[in-house]
Enzyme design. Structure first.
Site, PDB file in Angstrom:
ATOM      1  N   CYS A  44       1.203  -0.985   0.040  1.00 43.76           N
ATOM      2  CA  CYS A  44       0.155  -0.422   0.098  1.00 43.76           C
ATOM      3  C   CYS A  44       1.069   1.385  -0.129  1.00 43.76           C
ATOM      4  O   CYS A  44       1.671   0.922  -0.807  1.00 43.76           O
ATOM      5  CB  CYS A  44      -0.597   0.517   0.781  1.00 43.76           C
ATOM      6  SG  CYS A  44      -0.365  -0.024   2.977  1.00 43.76           S
TER       7      CYS A  44
ATOM      8  N   ASN B 276       2.332   1.901   4.434  1.00 44.22           N
ATOM      9  CA  ASN B 276       2.645  -0.562   4.709  1.00 44.22           C
ATOM     10  C   ASN B 276       2.263   0.419   6.946  1.00 44.22           C
ATOM     11  O   ASN B 276       2.964  -0.565   7.714  1.00 44.22           O
ATOM     12  CB  ASN B 276       4.237  -0.659   4.959  1.00 44.22           C
ATOM     13  CG  ASN B 276       4.899  -1.775   5.105  1.00 44.22           C
ATOM     14  OD1 ASN B 276       5.954  -1.602   5.193  1.00 44.22           O
ATOM     15  ND2 ASN B 276       4.186  -2.726   5.293  1.00 44.22           N
TER      16      ASN B 276
ATOM     17  N   CYS C  33      -1.615   0.467   7.502  1.00 44.79           N
ATOM     18  CA  CYS C  33      -2.491   0.294   7.304  1.00 44.79           C
ATOM     19  C   CYS C  33      -2.974  -1.264   6.805  1.00 44.79           C
ATOM     20  O   CYS C  33      -3.597  -1.733   7.530  1.00 44.79           O
ATOM     21  CB  CYS C  33      -3.758   1.598   6.757  1.00 44.79           C
ATOM     22  SG  CYS C  33      -3.963   2.889   8.074  1.00 44.79           S
ATOM     23  N   ARG C  34      -2.959  -1.245   4.742  1.00 45.12           N
ATOM     24  CA  ARG C  34      -3.617  -1.613   4.733  1.00 45.12           C
ATOM     25  C   ARG C  34      -2.743  -2.875   4.463  1.00 45.12           C
ATOM     26  O   ARG C  34      -3.492  -4.160   4.000  1.00 45.12           O
ATOM     27  CB  ARG C  34      -3.788  -1.123   2.940  1.00 45.12           C
ATOM     28  CG  ARG C  34      -5.654  -0.195   3.182  1.00 45.12           C
ATOM     29  CD  ARG C  34      -5.979   0.442   1.791  1.00 45.12           C
ATOM     30  NE  ARG C  34      -4.668   1.952   1.812  1.00 45.12           N
ATOM     31  CZ  ARG C  34      -4.118   2.839   0.825  1.00 45.12           C
ATOM     32  NH1 ARG C  34      -5.128   2.546  -0.255  1.00 45.12           N
ATOM     33  NH2 ARG C  34      -3.198   3.303   0.699  1.00 45.12           N
ATOM     34  N   SER C  35      -1.912  -2.772   3.917  1.00 43.63           N
ATOM     35  CA  SER C  35      -1.082  -3.751   3.821  1.00 43.63           C
ATOM     36  C   SER C  35      -0.238  -4.673   4.629  1.00 43.63           C
ATOM     37  O   SER C  35      -0.591  -6.360   4.387  1.00 43.63           O
ATOM     38  CB  SER C  35       0.317  -3.549   2.795  1.00 43.63           C
ATOM     39  OG  SER C  35       1.075  -2.242   3.535  1.00 43.63           O
TER      40      SER C  35
ATOM     41  N   ASP D 144      -8.418   4.251   0.830  1.00 42.81           N
ATOM     42  CA  ASP D 144      -7.200   4.624   2.610  1.00 42.81           C
ATOM     43  C   ASP D 144      -7.974   4.430   3.102  1.00 42.81           C
ATOM     44  O   ASP D 144      -8.206   5.544   3.369  1.00 42.81           O
ATOM     45  CB  ASP D 144      -6.455   5.351   1.535  1.00 42.81           C
ATOM     46  CG  ASP D 144      -5.348   6.280   2.690  1.00 42.81           C
ATOM     47  OD1 ASP D 144      -5.314   5.432   4.081  1.00 42.81           O
ATOM     48  OD2 ASP D 144      -4.203   6.408   1.874  1.00 42.81           O
TER      49      ASP D 144
HETATM   50  P1  4NP Z   1      -1.915   2.507   3.946  1.00 46.45           P
HETATM   51  O1  4NP Z   1      -2.197   3.900   4.814  1.00 46.45           O
HETATM   52  O2  4NP Z   1      -1.195   3.513   2.428  1.00 46.45           O
HETATM   53  O3  4NP Z   1      -2.774   1.754   4.026  1.00 46.45           O
HETATM   54  O4  4NP Z   1      -0.567   2.582   5.092  1.00 46.45           O
HETATM   55  C1  4NP Z   1      -1.499   5.037   5.269  1.00 46.45           C
HETATM   56  C2  4NP Z   1      -0.778   5.605   5.736  1.00 46.45           C
HETATM   57  C3  4NP Z   1      -0.065   6.653   6.243  1.00 46.45           C
HETATM   58  C4  4NP Z   1      -0.052   7.648   5.059  1.00 46.45           C
HETATM   59  C5  4NP Z   1      -1.461   7.302   4.100  1.00 46.45           C
HETATM   60  C6  4NP Z   1      -2.152   6.226   4.473  1.00 46.45           C
HETATM   61  N1  4NP Z   1      -0.275   9.016   5.619  1.00 46.45           N
HETATM   62  O5  4NP Z   1      -0.666   9.659   4.450  1.00 46.45           O
HETATM   63  O6  4NP Z   1       1.368   9.229   6.338  1.00 46.45           O
END
Ligand code: 4NP
Length: 155
Positions: free
Chosen positions: A8, A11, A13-15, A124
């Site tokens: 994602c 790294n 939340c989703r992944s 997201d």
């Molecule tokens: P992820 O979510 O891609 O599912 O881990 C996010 C985590 C952090 C951020 C954006 C999305 N950020 O903007 O820091």
């Protein structure tokens, strides 16, 4: 050994939700021969554990959570067989580092393995509320089951 990499943006939340949900399913079903990791196309959260909101959502479902964030690197194309992109932006960033068609063919949208969710991307959840994390957890279960069904098919 089939090596799966969930990718994602951050790294956190989703992944990691994908990786930990898959690890749970492998354990629960006694499946061997699949190795797992996750990465982010951005390196902002390098070394951090999964977002506490994502971890809490998974733990409420009985899924153990582990892992530390790292950035996706070009050598991941050599180290993994299937690279699962959570959204189209992630997929584009991953493909920028691909050297040839063999590497490009390893990259698949995670959503393409889902049967109960008709979305093109994993939303997201980072800037949203609890519902977003619950939806990600639901999608991960759906897609991970789909991946396992696919891997079980004769080639
Ligand atoms: P992820 O979510 O891609 O599912 O881990 C996010 C985590 C952090 C951020 C954006 C999305 N950020 O903007 O820091």
């Amino acid at each position: 050994m089939t090596r799966l990499l969930f990718v994602c943006l951050g790294n956190i939340c989703r992944s990691p939700a994908g990786e930990n949900t898959m690890r749970h399913l492998l354990r629960e079903r006694g499946l061997k021969g699949i190795s797992l990791d996750s990465a982010g196309t951005a390196g902002w959260h390098r070394g951090k554990g999964p977002d506490p909101r994502m971890s809490a959502t998974l733990k409420d479902r009985g899924i153990a959570v582990s892992g530390k964030a790292r950035q996706f690197v070009a050598s991941d194309f050599d180290d993994f067989d299937l690279i699962l992109a959570m959204d189209e932006e992630n997929r584009a960033e991953i493909l920028k580092l691909a050297r040839d068609d063999t590497q490009r063919a390893k990259v698949r949208p995670f959503m393409s393995f889902c049967v109960r969710h008709d979305l093109s991307e994993v939303p997201d959840p980072y800037y949203g509320g609890k519902d977003g994390f619950e939806l990600v957890a639901d999608i991960m279960w759906d897609g991970c089951e789909g991946i396992l069904r696919k891997l079980a098919q004769p080639k």
